[in-house]
Write a protein that holds these residues in place. Structure first.
Motif, PDB file in Angstrom:
ATOM      1  N   ARG A 127       0.864  -1.184   0.000  1.00 29.70           N
ATOM      2  CA  ARG A 127       0.000   0.000   0.000  1.00 29.70           C
ATOM      3  C   ARG A 127       0.902   1.236   0.000  1.00 29.70           C
ATOM      4  N   PRO A 128       0.406   2.339  -0.523  1.00 29.79           N
ATOM      5  CA  PRO A 128       1.234   3.562  -0.558  1.00 29.79           C
ATOM      6  C   PRO A 128       1.774   3.982   0.806  1.00 29.79           C
ATOM      7  N   ASP A 129       0.975   3.860   1.871  1.00 27.78           N
ATOM      8  CA  ASP A 129       1.472   4.270   3.188  1.00 27.78           C
ATOM      9  C   ASP A 129       2.569   3.333   3.683  1.00 27.78           C
ATOM     10  N   ASP A 130       2.525   2.047   3.298  1.00 31.93           N
ATOM     11  CA  ASP A 130       3.601   1.128   3.669  1.00 31.93           C
ATOM     12  C   ASP A 130       4.875   1.441   2.898  1.00 31.93           C
ATOM     13  N   ARG A 131       4.731   1.815   1.632  1.00 30.82           N
ATOM     14  CA  ARG A 131       5.900   2.239   0.848  1.00 30.82           C
ATOM     15  C   ARG A 131       6.563   3.452   1.503  1.00 30.82           C
ATOM     16  N   GLU A 132       5.726   4.360   1.969  1.00 28.34           N
ATOM     17  CA  GLU A 132       6.228   5.563   2.624  1.00 28.34           C
ATOM     18  C   GLU A 132       6.961   5.223   3.921  1.00 28.34           C
ATOM     19  N   ARG A 133       6.424   4.291   4.703  1.00 27.00           N
ATOM     20  CA  ARG A 133       7.087   3.876   5.955  1.00 27.00           C
ATOM     21  C   ARG A 133       8.478   3.322   5.674  1.00 27.00           C
TER      22      ARG A 133
END
Length: 95
Positions: free
Chosen positions: A72-78
Motif C-alpha cells: 500500500r502507498p502508506d507502507d511504501r512511505e514507511r
C-alpha cells in the motif's frame, strides 16, 4: 536471543532476507519508533542490532522493497522513511 547473549547475525540475516515485505515493515517500525535514540547514537536492543539497523545495505534493501514489493502507498512511505533515517544517521559525525 540478545538477552541470552547469543550472536544474532543469522537471525538478522533471516529477517532481512524474508520473502515477506511485512518483515521489513516491522524493521521500519523499529527504526522509526526509536528515531530519537538512533539520532543521539544510543544503542537499540544491542550494539549488534543497532549496527545492523544503521547499515547501508539495510537502507538499500528497505528502499528496494518499498519500490518493488506489492505494498500500500502508506507502507511504501514507511519503508522509504526508515531508509532515509538510516541514510541520515550514516552521515552523522562519527559514523
Amino acid at each position: 536471543m540478545v538477552i541470552a547473549g547469543m550472536d544474532v547475525t543469522a537471525a538478522l540475516a533471516a529477517w532481512r532476507e524474508s520473502p515477506y515485505p511485512e518483515a521489513m515493515l516491522h524493521c521500519a517500525d523499529l527504526i522509526t519508533g526509536n528515531i530519537k535514540k538512533l539520532d543521539k547514537g544510543r544503542t537499540i536492543i544491542s550494539e549488534q542490532v543497532t549496527a545492523w539497523l544503521l547499515s547501508e545495505s539495510l537502507a538499500l534493501h528497505m528502499f528496494t522493497v518499498a519500490v518493488e514489493a506489492p505494498l500500500r502507498p502508506d507502507d511504501r512511505e514507511r519503508l522509504a522513511w526508515a531508509s532515509e533515517i538510516i541514510e541520515n544517521n550514516l552521515k552523522l559525525p562519527g559514523n
